[in-house]
Design a protein around this motif. Sequence first.
Motif, PDB file in Angstrom:
ATOM      1  N   SER A   1       0.832  -1.193   0.000  1.00 47.27           N
ATOM      2  CA  SER A   1       0.000   0.000   0.000  1.00 47.27           C
ATOM      3  C   SER A   1       0.870   1.247   0.000  1.00 47.27           C
ATOM      4  N   SER A   2       0.411   2.264  -0.675  1.00 48.65           N
ATOM      5  CA  SER A   2       1.101   3.549  -0.676  1.00 48.65           C
ATOM      6  C   SER A   2       0.816   4.335   0.600  1.00 48.65           C
ATOM      7  N   LYS A   3      -0.107   3.869   1.402  1.00 46.49           N
ATOM      8  CA  LYS A   3      -0.481   4.540   2.635  1.00 46.49           C
ATOM      9  C   LYS A   3       0.092   3.793   3.831  1.00 46.49           C
ATOM     10  N   LEU A   4       0.108   4.500   4.962  1.00 45.06           N
ATOM     11  CA  LEU A   4       0.571   3.898   6.203  1.00 45.06           C
ATOM     12  C   LEU A   4      -0.605   3.267   6.932  1.00 45.06           C
ATOM     13  N   TRP A   5      -0.466   1.966   7.165  1.00 47.95           N
ATOM     14  CA  TRP A   5      -1.496   1.251   7.896  1.00 47.95           C
ATOM     15  C   TRP A   5      -0.823   0.483   9.025  1.00 47.95           C
ATOM     16  N   PHE A   6      -1.449   0.448  10.169  1.00 45.63           N
ATOM     17  CA  PHE A   6      -0.904  -0.364  11.242  1.00 45.63           C
ATOM     18  C   PHE A   6      -2.023  -0.875  12.125  1.00 45.63           C
ATOM     19  N   GLY A   7      -1.709  -1.809  12.972  1.00 49.44           N
ATOM     20  CA  GLY A   7      -2.725  -2.404  13.819  1.00 49.44           C
ATOM     21  C   GLY A   7      -3.659  -3.273  13.003  1.00 49.44           C
ATOM     22  N   PRO A   8      -4.863  -3.497  13.491  1.00 49.16           N
ATOM     23  CA  PRO A   8      -5.815  -4.365  12.790  1.00 49.16           C
ATOM     24  C   PRO A   8      -6.091  -3.925  11.352  1.00 49.16           C
ATOM     25  N   VAL A   9      -6.106  -2.634  11.095  1.00 48.81           N
ATOM     26  CA  VAL A   9      -6.376  -2.172   9.729  1.00 48.81           C
ATOM     27  C   VAL A   9      -5.248  -2.580   8.787  1.00 48.81           C
ATOM     28  N   GLY A  10      -4.051  -2.756   9.336  1.00 46.05           N
ATOM     29  CA  GLY A  10      -2.936  -3.199   8.517  1.00 46.05           C
ATOM     30  C   GLY A  10      -3.026  -4.652   8.115  1.00 46.05           C
ATOM     31  N   LEU A  11      -3.906  -5.392   8.747  1.00 47.76           N
ATOM     32  CA  LEU A  11      -4.117  -6.801   8.420  1.00 47.76           C
ATOM     33  C   LEU A  11      -5.418  -7.007   7.652  1.00 47.76           C
ATOM     34  N   SER A  12      -5.979  -5.914   7.166  1.00 44.88           N
ATOM     35  CA  SER A  12      -7.205  -5.989   6.376  1.00 44.88           C
ATOM     36  C   SER A  12      -6.871  -5.908   4.896  1.00 44.88           C
ATOM     37  N   ALA A  13      -7.410  -6.819   4.117  1.00 43.48           N
ATOM     38  CA  ALA A  13      -7.130  -6.835   2.680  1.00 43.48           C
ATOM     39  C   ALA A  13      -7.584  -5.553   1.998  1.00 43.48           C
ATOM     40  N   ALA A  14      -8.599  -4.911   2.548  1.00 47.39           N
ATOM     41  CA  ALA A  14      -9.133  -3.692   1.941  1.00 47.39           C
ATOM     42  C   ALA A  14      -8.142  -2.529   1.994  1.00 47.39           C
ATOM     43  N   SER A  15      -7.104  -2.654   2.819  1.00 49.18           N
ATOM     44  CA  SER A  15      -6.126  -1.567   2.961  1.00 49.18           C
ATOM     45  C   SER A  15      -5.089  -1.555   1.846  1.00 49.18           C
ATOM     46  N   TYR A  16      -5.044  -2.579   1.014  1.00 53.76           N
ATOM     47  CA  TYR A  16      -3.943  -2.739   0.051  1.00 53.76           C
ATOM     48  C   TYR A  16      -4.407  -2.623  -1.391  1.00 53.76           C
ATOM     49  N   GLU A  17      -3.643  -1.822  -2.151  1.00 50.12           N
ATOM     50  CA  GLU A  17      -3.965  -1.604  -3.559  1.00 50.12           C
ATOM     51  C   GLU A  17      -3.282  -2.593  -4.489  1.00 50.12           C
ATOM     52  N   TYR A  18      -2.142  -3.126  -4.048  1.00 45.06           N
ATOM     53  CA  TYR A  18      -1.316  -3.923  -4.947  1.00 45.06           C
ATOM     54  C   TYR A  18      -1.129  -5.325  -4.384  1.00 45.06           C
ATOM     55  N   TRP A  19      -1.190  -6.299  -5.276  1.00 49.33           N
ATOM     56  CA  TRP A  19      -1.122  -7.696  -4.869  1.00 49.33           C
ATOM     57  C   TRP A  19      -0.238  -8.491  -5.816  1.00 49.33           C
ATOM     58  N   GLY A  20       0.463  -9.476  -5.228  1.00 42.55           N
ATOM     59  CA  GLY A  20       1.190 -10.422  -6.053  1.00 42.55           C
ATOM     60  C   GLY A  20       0.277 -11.553  -6.495  1.00 42.55           C
ATOM     61  N   GLN A  21       0.858 -12.482  -7.252  1.00 48.47           N
ATOM     62  CA  GLN A  21       0.087 -13.610  -7.788  1.00 48.47           C
ATOM     63  C   GLN A  21      -0.078 -14.735  -6.780  1.00 48.47           C
ATOM     64  N   GLY A  22       0.755 -14.745  -5.763  1.00 43.68           N
ATOM     65  CA  GLY A  22       0.642 -15.762  -4.727  1.00 43.68           C
ATOM     66  C   GLY A  22       1.631 -16.891  -4.894  1.00 43.68           C
ATOM     67  N   THR A  23       1.935 -17.537  -3.781  1.00 47.57           N
ATOM     68  CA  THR A  23       2.779 -18.723  -3.781  1.00 47.57           C
ATOM     69  C   THR A  23       2.162 -19.732  -2.810  1.00 47.57           C
ATOM     70  N   GLN A  24       2.113 -20.983  -3.240  1.00 49.33           N
ATOM     71  CA  GLN A  24       1.414 -22.012  -2.467  1.00 49.33           C
ATOM     72  C   GLN A  24       2.310 -22.563  -1.359  1.00 49.33           C
ATOM     73  N   VAL A  25       1.728 -22.681  -0.181  1.00 52.30           N
ATOM     74  CA  VAL A  25       2.383 -23.334   0.954  1.00 52.30           C
ATOM     75  C   VAL A  25       1.510 -24.506   1.386  1.00 52.30           C
ATOM     76  N   THR A  26       2.103 -25.692   1.415  1.00 52.61           N
ATOM     77  CA  THR A  26       1.381 -26.890   1.823  1.00 52.61           C
ATOM     78  C   THR A  26       2.129 -27.557   2.968  1.00 52.61           C
ATOM     79  N   VAL A  27       1.425 -27.754   4.079  1.00 53.50           N
ATOM     80  CA  VAL A  27       2.028 -28.370   5.257  1.00 53.50           C
ATOM     81  C   VAL A  27       1.306 -29.685   5.524  1.00 53.50           C
ATOM     82  N   SER A  28       2.051 -30.754   5.497  1.00 56.34           N
ATOM     83  CA  SER A  28       1.460 -32.072   5.713  1.00 56.34           C
ATOM     84  C   SER A  28       1.711 -32.546   7.142  1.00 56.34           C
ATOM     85  N   SER A  29       0.770 -33.336   7.632  1.00 53.18           N
ATOM     86  CA  SER A  29       0.878 -33.813   9.020  1.00 53.18           C
ATOM     87  C   SER A  29       1.660 -35.114   9.101  1.00 53.18           C
TER      88      SER A  29
END
Length: 124
Positions: A96-124
């Motif tokens: 995000s181009s803005k400063l976010w912190f606390g719970p709002v910083g963990l909200s997806a709505a606060s961010y304008e830019y996103w990557g494509q993602g990388t998969q994490v798989t944890v087996s038991s």
Amino acid sequence: QVQLAESGGGSVQAGGSLRLTCARSRYASTMAWFRQAPGKEREGVATILSGSGMAAYTDSAKGRFTISQDNTKNTVSLQMNSLKPEDTAMYYCAASSKLWFGPVGLSAASYEYWGQGTQVTVSS
């Protein structure tokens, strides 16, 4: 515009570790890692203010995950230790181009830019 590219995902057994890295095209004020498991909402995992380095975590990540940055290389990393099967998800880097912190910083709505993602798989 900030372009983001994640790397470092993979498969690991429970108790293991992975390190995710996000390369960004330019500076952004706030960076974060999110994850999304099938059928679930996107969840904020950790966030960091690029200037101060102040970080915040969701409760499930505290004590196990560490977010860090290298502003000279324009990268943000997420070190994940003591991984659990419930950590299995697609992990996304966000900026995000803005400063976010606390719970709002963990909200997806606060961010304008996103990557494509990388998969994490944890087996038991």
